[in-house]
Design a protein around this motif. Structure first.
Motif, PDB file in Angstrom:
ATOM      1  N   THR A  69     -11.152 -10.249   3.645  1.00 47.85           N
ATOM      2  CA  THR A  69     -11.656  -9.714   4.906  1.00 47.85           C
ATOM      3  C   THR A  69     -10.636  -8.790   5.550  1.00 47.85           C
ATOM      4  O   THR A  69     -10.900  -7.606   5.743  1.00 47.85           O
ATOM      5  CB  THR A  69     -12.002 -10.863   5.877  1.00 47.85           C
ATOM      6  OG1 THR A  69     -12.948 -11.738   5.255  1.00 47.85           O
ATOM      7  CG2 THR A  69     -12.618 -10.324   7.162  1.00 47.85           C
ATOM      8  N   ARG A  70      -9.430  -9.293   5.831  1.00 49.59           N
ATOM      9  CA  ARG A  70      -8.405  -8.507   6.509  1.00 49.59           C
ATOM     10  C   ARG A  70      -7.086  -8.540   5.734  1.00 49.59           C
ATOM     11  O   ARG A  70      -6.743  -9.547   5.150  1.00 49.59           O
ATOM     12  CB  ARG A  70      -8.161  -9.058   7.927  1.00 49.59           C
ATOM     13  CG  ARG A  70      -9.360  -8.937   8.859  1.00 49.59           C
ATOM     14  CD  ARG A  70      -9.127  -9.681  10.169  1.00 49.59           C
ATOM     15  NE  ARG A  70      -8.922 -11.110   9.960  1.00 49.59           N
ATOM     16  CZ  ARG A  70      -9.922 -11.988   9.811  1.00 49.59           C
ATOM     17  NH1 ARG A  70     -11.174 -11.571   9.846  1.00 49.59           N
ATOM     18  NH2 ARG A  70      -9.672 -13.265   9.639  1.00 49.59           N
ATOM     19  N   ARG A  71      -6.409  -7.382   5.752  1.00 49.44           N
ATOM     20  CA  ARG A  71      -5.119  -7.259   5.063  1.00 49.44           C
ATOM     21  C   ARG A  71      -5.290  -7.625   3.591  1.00 49.44           C
ATOM     22  O   ARG A  71      -4.775  -8.636   3.105  1.00 49.44           O
ATOM     23  CB  ARG A  71      -4.057  -8.100   5.755  1.00 49.44           C
ATOM     24  CG  ARG A  71      -3.828  -7.625   7.196  1.00 49.44           C
ATOM     25  CD  ARG A  71      -2.803  -8.407   7.955  1.00 49.44           C
ATOM     26  NE  ARG A  71      -2.672  -7.886   9.310  1.00 49.44           N
ATOM     27  CZ  ARG A  71      -1.872  -8.376  10.231  1.00 49.44           C
ATOM     28  NH1 ARG A  71      -1.089  -9.403   9.948  1.00 49.44           N
ATOM     29  NH2 ARG A  71      -1.817  -7.837  11.430  1.00 49.44           N
ATOM     30  N   VAL A  72      -6.008  -6.748   2.915  1.00 49.94           N
ATOM     31  CA  VAL A  72      -6.393  -6.950   1.523  1.00 49.94           C
ATOM     32  C   VAL A  72      -5.859  -5.787   0.691  1.00 49.94           C
ATOM     33  O   VAL A  72      -6.060  -4.626   1.042  1.00 49.94           O
ATOM     34  CB  VAL A  72      -7.935  -7.021   1.388  1.00 49.94           C
ATOM     35  CG1 VAL A  72      -8.333  -7.309  -0.054  1.00 49.94           C
ATOM     36  CG2 VAL A  72      -8.516  -8.059   2.338  1.00 49.94           C
ATOM     37  N   THR A 129     -12.763  -5.770   4.755  1.00 47.64           N
ATOM     38  CA  THR A 129     -13.350  -5.220   5.975  1.00 47.64           C
ATOM     39  C   THR A 129     -12.329  -4.405   6.754  1.00 47.64           C
ATOM     40  O   THR A 129     -12.527  -3.221   6.996  1.00 47.64           O
ATOM     41  CB  THR A 129     -13.909  -6.355   6.857  1.00 47.64           C
ATOM     42  OG1 THR A 129     -14.864  -7.111   6.101  1.00 47.64           O
ATOM     43  CG2 THR A 129     -14.613  -5.793   8.083  1.00 47.64           C
ATOM     44  N   GLU A 130     -11.203  -5.021   7.102  1.00 47.45           N
ATOM     45  CA  GLU A 130     -10.184  -4.347   7.898  1.00 47.45           C
ATOM     46  C   GLU A 130      -8.842  -4.314   7.165  1.00 47.45           C
ATOM     47  O   GLU A 130      -8.434  -5.311   6.580  1.00 47.45           O
ATOM     48  CB  GLU A 130     -10.002  -5.069   9.240  1.00 47.45           C
ATOM     49  CG  GLU A 130     -11.259  -5.205  10.071  1.00 47.45           C
ATOM     50  CD  GLU A 130     -11.045  -6.088  11.282  1.00 47.45           C
ATOM     51  OE1 GLU A 130      -9.882  -6.424  11.574  1.00 47.45           O
ATOM     52  OE2 GLU A 130     -12.040  -6.459  11.920  1.00 47.45           O
ATOM     53  N   THR A 183     -12.928  -0.395  -0.861  1.00 47.37           N
ATOM     54  CA  THR A 183     -14.064  -0.429   0.054  1.00 47.37           C
ATOM     55  C   THR A 183     -13.734  -1.250   1.289  1.00 47.37           C
ATOM     56  O   THR A 183     -13.213  -2.356   1.182  1.00 47.37           O
ATOM     57  CB  THR A 183     -15.300  -1.051  -0.643  1.00 47.37           C
ATOM     58  OG1 THR A 183     -15.573  -0.330  -1.841  1.00 47.37           O
ATOM     59  CG2 THR A 183     -16.518  -1.013   0.266  1.00 47.37           C
ATOM     60  N   GLY A 184     -14.043  -0.702   2.475  1.00 48.66           N
ATOM     61  CA  GLY A 184     -13.849  -1.412   3.729  1.00 48.66           C
ATOM     62  C   GLY A 184     -14.416  -0.603   4.870  1.00 48.66           C
ATOM     63  O   GLY A 184     -15.067   0.431   4.651  1.00 48.66           O
ATOM     64  N   SER A 185     -14.165  -1.041   6.113  1.00 47.30           N
ATOM     65  CA  SER A 185     -14.723  -0.334   7.265  1.00 47.30           C
ATOM     66  C   SER A 185     -13.666   0.220   8.211  1.00 47.30           C
ATOM     67  O   SER A 185     -13.855   1.275   8.797  1.00 47.30           O
ATOM     68  CB  SER A 185     -15.680  -1.248   8.039  1.00 47.30           C
ATOM     69  OG  SER A 185     -15.018  -2.412   8.479  1.00 47.30           O
ATOM     70  N   ASP A 186     -12.520  -0.465   8.380  1.00 52.47           N
ATOM     71  CA  ASP A 186     -11.476  -0.004   9.300  1.00 52.47           C
ATOM     72  C   ASP A 186     -10.116  -0.018   8.606  1.00 52.47           C
ATOM     73  O   ASP A 186      -9.751  -1.010   7.989  1.00 52.47           O
ATOM     74  CB  ASP A 186     -11.408  -0.906  10.542  1.00 52.47           C
ATOM     75  CG  ASP A 186     -12.672  -0.847  11.376  1.00 52.47           C
ATOM     76  OD1 ASP A 186     -13.119   0.272  11.682  1.00 52.47           O
ATOM     77  OD2 ASP A 186     -13.221  -1.919  11.694  1.00 52.47           O
TER      78      ASP A 186
END
Length: 259
Positions: free
Chosen positions: A187-190, A215-216, A239-242
């Motif tokens: 989800t985050r920091r990936v 995601t982020e 792939t992500g959004s932010d």
């Protein structure tokens, strides 16, 4: 076990029961003397699988280029999960290959070590590594690293929530020469190599060929970087959004990228 556990005459490990017996002496020296079929670990401990060696291993394990196949660890409610829970400052893990491995834990989860403070060199892992916690800190080799990793090859699918990396979830140590393939999902920091690289963490001479999804703060190499990365190459989709990047998702003021 054959041997006396000293550096000159390490205990000899030839099967999975002897591998599990490392937990009886956490300061000794060990050596694999054959390939090991560990598929039976799926039935160990009422289905929880192999019991990670720990709490803190300060000895050495020389894989001698042998392979451990089919090791299963299924402990979704536990932290510090891997073949070793914690590799201490004095620990050395070398020439070790794990194939078709399935490792599941809550947080600080790695294919070989949950938390590494020691030295890991010439290590290879394939299979899947999963962290179930909200701050899972999961990596294909090590969940949380403040030690040294050199010459690592990972071809595992790594899944978690936050701090998720193909090699290391949270890196504050040294990584030198690594190749990573397989998917990384969080989800985050990936990141394809490291989810979170900070507090003096360094990575040099790395190649990433897997797909990274989050995601982020998602990066082909590192999700969040506040340290140093030198000589890296990445391919595959990100792939992500932010805060999404082919190399770095978010590079802070202290982050340095070279070559």
């Amino acid at each position: 076990l054959s041997g006396d556990g000293t550096e000159s005459d390490p205990y000899e490990i030839s099967n999975v029961s002897e591998l599990q017996a490392m937990e009886d002496d956490l300061d000794a020296n060990y050596e694999l003397v054959s390939d090991i079929d560990a598929s039976q670990t799926a039935q160990f401990n009422n289905g929880s699988g192999f019991d990670p060696v720990g709490p803190c291993f300060n000895g050495s394990l020389d894989g001698d280029s042998h392979t451990i196949t089919g090791l299963t660890i299924d402990r979704p409610d536990e932290t510090d999960v891997g073949v070793f829970r914690v590799a201490g400052n004095g620990a050395t893990l070398a020439d070790l290959t794990l194939a078709n491995t399935t490792v599941t834990g809550n947080a600080d989860v790695g294919g070989i070590v949950g938390r590494n403070q020691g030295t890991i060199t010439h290590a290879s892992v394939s299979g899947s590594v999963t962290g179930t916690g909200e701050f899972s800190t999961v990596g294909g080799l090590v969940g949380f690293n403040v030690g040294n990793v050199t010459n690592a090859r990972i071809s595992s699918n790594v899944t978690g929530d936050e701090y998720v990396g193909g090699l290391v979830g949270d890196n504050r140590g040294s990584i030198q020469t690594a190749t990573v393939s397989g998917s990384v999902n969080g989800t985050r920091r990936v990141g394809g190599l490291i989810g979170y690289n900070d507090y003096g963490g360094t990575a040099q001479n790395t190649t990433i060929a897997g797909n990274v999804t989050g995601t982020e703060t998602v990066g082909g190499v590192i999700g969040f970087n506040d340290a140093i990365i030198i000589e890296t190459a990445a391919s595959g989709s990100v792939t992500g959004s932010d805060d999404v990047g082919g190399v770095i998702g978010f590079n802070s003021d202290g982050g340095r990228i070279q070559n």
